[in-house]
Design an enzyme around this catalytic site. Structure first.
Site, PDB file in Angstrom:
ATOM      1  CD  GLU A  27      21.963 -20.588  31.170  1.00  0.00           C
ATOM      2  OE1 GLU A  27      20.992 -20.036  30.596  1.00  0.00           O
ATOM      3  OE2 GLU A  27      23.149 -20.446  30.803  1.00  0.00           O
ATOM      4  CG  ASP A  38      15.782 -16.530  24.100  1.00  0.00           C
ATOM      5  OD1 ASP A  38      14.941 -16.796  24.971  1.00  0.00           O
ATOM      6  OD2 ASP A  38      16.981 -16.901  24.164  1.00  0.00           O
ATOM      7  CG  ASP A  96      19.157 -14.102  24.366  1.00  0.00           C
ATOM      8  OD1 ASP A  96      19.500 -15.251  24.704  1.00  0.00           O
ATOM      9  OD2 ASP A  96      18.921 -13.197  25.197  1.00  0.00           O
ATOM     10  CB  SER A  97      22.911 -18.264  22.823  1.00  0.00           C
ATOM     11  OG  SER A  97      22.013 -19.104  22.118  1.00  0.00           O
ATOM     12  CE  LYS A 157      15.202 -19.386  26.438  1.00  0.00           C
ATOM     13  NZ  LYS A 157      15.962 -18.307  27.106  1.00  0.00           N
ATOM     14  CD  GLU A 207      17.883 -14.473  30.027  1.00  0.00           C
ATOM     15  OE1 GLU A 207      18.369 -13.714  30.893  1.00  0.00           O
ATOM     16  OE2 GLU A 207      18.531 -14.894  29.052  1.00  0.00           O
TER      17      GLU A 207
HETATM   18  O1  KIV Z   1      19.826 -18.186  24.381  1.00  0.00           O
HETATM   19  C1  KIV Z   1      19.888 -19.407  24.551  1.00  0.00           C
HETATM   20  O2  KIV Z   1      20.441 -20.164  23.747  1.00  0.00           O
HETATM   21  C2  KIV Z   1      19.281 -19.947  25.762  1.00  0.00           C
HETATM   22  C3  KIV Z   1      19.566 -21.374  26.089  1.00  0.00           C
HETATM   23  C4  KIV Z   1      20.950 -21.480  26.572  1.00  0.00           C
HETATM   24  C5  KIV Z   1      18.586 -21.927  27.045  1.00  0.00           C
HETATM   25  O3  KIV Z   1      18.609 -19.252  26.463  1.00  0.00           O
END
Ligand code: KIV
Length: 273
Positions: A187, A88, A49-50, A118, A120
């Site tokens: 992280e 994500d 989600d970056s 993924k 969090e």
């Molecule tokens: O969103 C993302 O790119 C991430 C990585 C930094 C692990 O969660």
């Protein structure tokens, strides 16, 4: 998607089995052309989600939507063949209940063809992770610095620098491991904590800013490609310097257009005689 192309890809179980065998290699990808370039070199591609901060210029990942993740996930699936693709779950798509998490994760898997999601969260998300895994959705955990919590934790600060924080990150990682995650991103923490957690867990740890003590590493591709002149945290290494290369290419193009030396004869269609 054909059965054959499914077979060529690494699965979440293949990633999990790499613990203790060799370091796991991962990078983020958001688009088809970048996925195509990275795919031969990584075990898994994370559609992080970056994407919200890297491609859309958002200040945080909080504004990222499920629709954005699905669109970029589809693009990365089109550009990759062998890597396991993990997508994500964005903020607000899974925290409300395990049922909401299942609906969002099922949409991601069905609409993209990816193999895993993924999310969090630590102990508070363990029940959700177990719920997803027991219903056919492989989950990669993410503990330590959790960017989606920026509004409650106050920023992008590394964790594990005092006893209370160490106890929390260890508890979080263990809870997600016990819940059945096939791997856990850690992280932003210090080396001794990453080393301890990595030794304690059944599943592999994937570090970002968490030292070489993890079972594998992940970086945001745009960071390691040197696409940002103004952002280079300590844990990022530039394996290329694309920002100056792109600026120079644009400068040269502008100069040639203004001088009418581009397009040249070799770039121009001619009438056939
Ligand atoms: O969103 C993302 O790119 C991430 C990585 C930094 C692990 O969660």
């Amino acid at each position: 998607m054909s059965v054959q192309s499914q077979k060529r890809r690494l699965s979440p179980a293949n990633i999990e089995a790499l613990k203790g065998e060799r370091p796991i290699v991962s990078l983020t990808a958001y688009t088809t052309p970048i996925a195509r370039l990275l795919d031969p070199h990584v075990d898994f591609l994370l559609v992080g989600d970056s994407v919200g901060m890297v491609l859309y210029g958002l200040d945080t990942t909080v504004g990222v939507t499920l629709e954005m993740m699905i669109a970029h996930g589809q693009a990365v699936m089109r550009g990759s063949q062998q890597a396991c693709v993990v997508i994500d779950m964005p903020f607000g798509s899974y925290q409300e209940s395990k049922e909401q998490a299942f609906r969002s994760a099922a949409r991601i898997l069905k609409e993209t063809g990816c193999s895993a999601v993924k999310l969090e969260g630590g102990a508070e998300m363990a029940e959700t992770v177990a719920f997803l895994v027991s219903r056919g959705i492989p989950v990669l955990g993410h503990v330590g610095l959790m960017p989606q919590l920026v509004n409650t934790t106050g920023g992008y600060r590394s964790v594990g620098r005092n006893d209370k924080e160490v106890a929390k990150i260890r508890r979080d990682a263990k809870a997600i491991d016990d819940a059945g995650a096939f791997g856990i991103v850690i992280e932003g923490t210090v080396e001794p904590v990453a080393r301890e957690i990595t030794a304690e867990l059944r599943s592999p740890t994937i570090g970002i800013g968490a030292s070489p003590a993890c079972d594998g590493q992940i970086l945001v591709s745009d960071d390691m490609l040197g696409l940002f002149n103004d952002f280079k945290p300590r844990f990022v290494k530039h394996f290329a310097e694309l920002a100056p290369a792109i600026s120079k290419a644009a400068e040269d193009y502008a100069a040639e257009v203004k001088a009418r030396s581009f397009p040249g004869i070799e770039h121009t269609f001619q009438v056939k005689k």
